[in-house]
Design a protein around this motif. Structure first.
Motif, PDB file in Angstrom:
ATOM      1  N   MET A   1       0.847  -1.174   0.000  1.00 40.03           N
ATOM      2  CA  MET A   1       0.000   0.000   0.000  1.00 40.03           C
ATOM      3  C   MET A   1       0.896   1.241   0.000  1.00 40.03           C
ATOM      4  O   MET A   1       1.908   1.272   0.677  1.00 40.03           O
ATOM      5  N   GLU A   2       0.505   2.232  -0.747  1.00 41.32           N
ATOM      6  CA  GLU A   2       1.244   3.489  -0.816  1.00 41.32           C
ATOM      7  C   GLU A   2       1.160   4.204   0.528  1.00 41.32           C
ATOM      8  O   GLU A   2       0.147   4.129   1.218  1.00 41.32           O
ATOM      9  N   LEU A   3       2.237   4.911   0.888  1.00 43.52           N
ATOM     10  CA  LEU A   3       2.311   5.556   2.197  1.00 43.52           C
ATOM     11  C   LEU A   3       1.128   6.499   2.446  1.00 43.52           C
ATOM     12  O   LEU A   3       0.512   6.455   3.508  1.00 43.52           O
ATOM     13  N   LYS A   4       0.795   7.322   1.465  1.00 47.02           N
ATOM     14  CA  LYS A   4      -0.303   8.279   1.660  1.00 47.02           C
ATOM     15  C   LYS A   4      -1.633   7.565   1.901  1.00 47.02           C
ATOM     16  O   LYS A   4      -2.379   7.918   2.817  1.00 47.02           O
ATOM     17  N   SER A   5      -1.910   6.548   1.108  1.00 50.69           N
ATOM     18  CA  SER A   5      -3.169   5.823   1.294  1.00 50.69           C
ATOM     19  C   SER A   5      -3.147   5.027   2.599  1.00 50.69           C
ATOM     20  O   SER A   5      -4.170   4.869   3.260  1.00 50.69           O
ATOM     21  N   GLU A   6      -1.948   4.554   2.977  1.00 48.36           N
ATOM     22  CA  GLU A   6      -1.806   3.837   4.243  1.00 48.36           C
ATOM     23  C   GLU A   6      -2.119   4.767   5.420  1.00 48.36           C
ATOM     24  O   GLU A   6      -2.856   4.395   6.336  1.00 48.36           O
ATOM     25  N   LEU A   7      -1.574   5.974   5.378  1.00 48.80           N
ATOM     26  CA  LEU A   7      -1.847   6.949   6.446  1.00 48.80           C
ATOM     27  C   LEU A   7      -3.321   7.326   6.480  1.00 48.80           C
ATOM     28  O   LEU A   7      -3.909   7.459   7.563  1.00 48.80           O
ATOM     29  N   ASN A   8      -3.916   7.492   5.307  1.00 48.46           N
ATOM     30  CA  ASN A   8      -5.349   7.803   5.262  1.00 48.46           C
ATOM     31  C   ASN A   8      -6.167   6.693   5.912  1.00 48.46           C
ATOM     32  O   ASN A   8      -7.104   6.960   6.662  1.00 48.46           O
ATOM     33  N   ARG A   9      -5.810   5.441   5.611  1.00 50.57           N
ATOM     34  CA  ARG A   9      -6.545   4.311   6.190  1.00 50.57           C
ATOM     35  C   ARG A   9      -6.338   4.237   7.703  1.00 50.57           C
ATOM     36  O   ARG A   9      -7.286   3.970   8.453  1.00 50.57           O
ATOM     37  N   ILE A  10      -5.114   4.488   8.164  1.00 45.50           N
ATOM     38  CA  ILE A  10      -4.841   4.506   9.614  1.00 45.50           C
ATOM     39  C   ILE A  10      -5.721   5.555  10.279  1.00 45.50           C
ATOM     40  O   ILE A  10      -6.335   5.310  11.322  1.00 45.50           O
ATOM     41  N   ASN A  11      -5.810   6.728   9.671  1.00 41.95           N
ATOM     42  CA  ASN A  11      -6.625   7.811  10.232  1.00 41.95           C
ATOM     43  C   ASN A  11      -8.117   7.488  10.191  1.00 41.95           C
ATOM     44  O   ASN A  11      -8.851   7.803  11.135  1.00 41.95           O
ATOM     45  N   GLU A  12      -8.567   6.852   9.105  1.00 43.31           N
ATOM     46  CA  GLU A  12      -9.971   6.439   9.018  1.00 43.31           C
ATOM     47  C   GLU A  12     -10.320   5.476  10.154  1.00 43.31           C
ATOM     48  O   GLU A  12     -11.362   5.618  10.805  1.00 43.31           O
TER      49      GLU A  12
END
Length: 77
Positions: A1-12
């Protein structure tokens, strides 16, 4: 998973955990994503530290011995 999408998912998942709670599957996903993120962060931070040299006002290398030893160990590998 791309870092940006990974961070978004962590935040979600964090937001959902605060508002409505997480399923067991989501809790596992959250733990895994956080672990992956921390592993990348620590690796990047260590790489950054190994690139540093501390110099005083007179131009003398005053890099802590612990960091010098860590740099030497890393370069042997």
């Amino acid at each position: 998973m791309e870092l940006k999408s990974e961070l978004n998912r962590i935040n979600e998942l964090a937001k959902k955990a605060k508002t409505e709670g997480l399923t067991d599957k989501e809790k596992i996903e959250q733990k895994e994503l956080r672990g992956q993120y921390l592993k990348r962060f620590r690796s990047a931070f260590e790489k950054h530290l190994h690139g540093l040299t501390v110099v005083d006002e007179l131009g003398n290398d005053v890099t802590p011995e612990k960091l010098k030893k860590s740099k030497k160990r890393r370069h042997k590998h």
